[in-house]
Design a protein around this motif. Structure first.
Motif, PDB file in Angstrom:
ATOM      1  N   LEU A 142      -5.427   3.208   6.285  1.00 25.79           N
ATOM      2  CA  LEU A 142      -4.698   2.418   5.298  1.00 25.79           C
ATOM      3  C   LEU A 142      -3.702   1.487   5.975  1.00 25.79           C
ATOM      4  CD1 LEU A 142      -4.312   2.164   2.205  1.00 25.79           C
ATOM      5  CD2 LEU A 142      -2.468   3.794   2.415  1.00 25.79           C
ATOM      6  N   ASP A 167       2.466   1.649  -3.366  1.00 24.06           N
ATOM      7  CA  ASP A 167       1.463   2.148  -4.294  1.00 24.06           C
ATOM      8  C   ASP A 167       1.265   3.649  -4.113  1.00 24.06           C
ATOM      9  OD1 ASP A 167      -0.423   2.061  -6.206  1.00 24.06           O
ATOM     10  OD2 ASP A 167      -1.845   0.813  -5.132  1.00 24.06           O
ATOM     11  N   THR A 224      -7.891  -2.270  -0.487  1.00 26.16           N
ATOM     12  CA  THR A 224      -7.300  -1.527   0.610  1.00 26.16           C
ATOM     13  C   THR A 224      -8.165  -0.365   1.070  1.00 26.16           C
ATOM     14  OG1 THR A 224      -6.117  -0.124  -0.902  1.00 26.16           O
ATOM     15  CG2 THR A 224      -4.985  -2.107  -0.138  1.00 26.16           C
ATOM     16  N   ARG A 225      -9.375  -0.287   0.581  1.00 28.27           N
ATOM     17  CA  ARG A 225     -10.127   0.915   0.908  1.00 28.27           C
ATOM     18  C   ARG A 225     -11.232   0.700   1.913  1.00 28.27           C
ATOM     19  NH1 ARG A 225     -11.754   2.942  -4.415  1.00 28.27           N
ATOM     20  NH2 ARG A 225     -10.631   1.160  -5.195  1.00 28.27           N
ATOM     21  N   GLN A 278       0.834  -1.212   0.000  1.00 29.42           N
ATOM     22  CA  GLN A 278       0.000   0.000   0.000  1.00 29.42           C
ATOM     23  C   GLN A 278       0.862   1.252   0.000  1.00 29.42           C
ATOM     24  OE1 GLN A 278      -0.494  -2.537   2.100  1.00 29.42           O
ATOM     25  NE2 GLN A 278      -2.639  -3.159   2.019  1.00 29.42           N
TER      26      GLN A 278
END
Length: 201
Positions: free
Chosen positions: A198, A79, A156-157, A76
């Motif tokens: 996150l 990203d 991931t949200r 994450q």
DNA sequence: AAGTATACCAACCGCGAGCGC
DNA sequence: GGCGCTCGCGGTTGGTATACT
């Protein structure tokens, strides 16, 4: 090219260079605990370190500061770095500011040693060059994985409104195009809570 | 096992901005 | 306004670890 002011350079008198010892770290931390992380020149003097203020600041910011996260940059985070770099360029301190516990130096190093290569490979692949080795194939597959996750726009949200807003804008492939100033300012003012969410996942 | 190449990352360097005098 | 000092940033270097031959 004009010389930098003398005050911004470490003088010969401040001879100690290279890797910091545990003893130096301890001294520096003690002085900062008492006097705070400011006036680095006097911090260096008070700690009795044969280092320049600049060096002390760097050591504190990148290593000794509380809540520093070291190593193990998650998918994450990676990203996010990719997205932020696309948005901000080499503004490492700004990027680091959106990654709690990470330092600009760490992100810069991570970019230079990992991500820039991946991106070059990806571009190379996009231009239709043959992938040369198994190692390169692996890197390209990793990049594809990241892009795929973005395009899926899931995983991931969180569902809360703020999170989904920033998540969509960050990960939605439609933002691959030109990013607007409005979007940028909205993003940069975003509350840290999204990032905590996150990292908690 | 030894030598060499490559990767990684801590630390250094130069520069510009901001501030106080 | 000019000067000196401090701070923060981004680029670069160099030492060490690891991988490869």
């Amino acid at each position: 090219m004009p010389m930098a002011p003398l005050s911004s350079r470490c003088t010969k008198k401040e001879a100690n260079r290279g890797a910091w010892t545990a003893e130096e770290d301890q001294k520096l931390a003690q002085v900062i605990e008492i006097h705070g992380p400011k006036r680095w020149k006097s911090v260096a003097a008070k700690a009795g370190l044969n280092r320049c203020g600049k060096s002390c600041r760097l050591r504190w910011m990148n290593y000794l500061r509380p809540n520093i996260k070291r190593g193990n940059i998650s998918d994450q985070e990676e990203d996010l770095i990719l997205r932020l770099h696309k948005l901000l360029g080499n503004r490492w301190s700004l990027i680091a500011g959106r990654l709690p516990g990470r330092t600009d130096n760490e992100i810069k190093n991570y970019w230079n040693s990992h991500l820039s290569k991946k991106i070059k490979l990806k571009e190379k692949q996009n231009r239709g060059f043959m992938v040369q080795s198994e190692h390169e194939k692996t890197n390209v597959m990793e990049m594809d994985h990241i892009v795929d996750r973005r395009e899926e726009g899931t995983s991931t949200r969180n569902v809360d409104s703020q999170s989904s807003f920033i998540g969509d804008d960050l990960f939605n492939s439609s933002s691959e195009g030109p990013l607007t100033l409005e979007w940028m300012s909205k993003f940069l003012e975003m509350d840290e809570s999204w990032f905590e969410l996150l990292h908690d996942m």
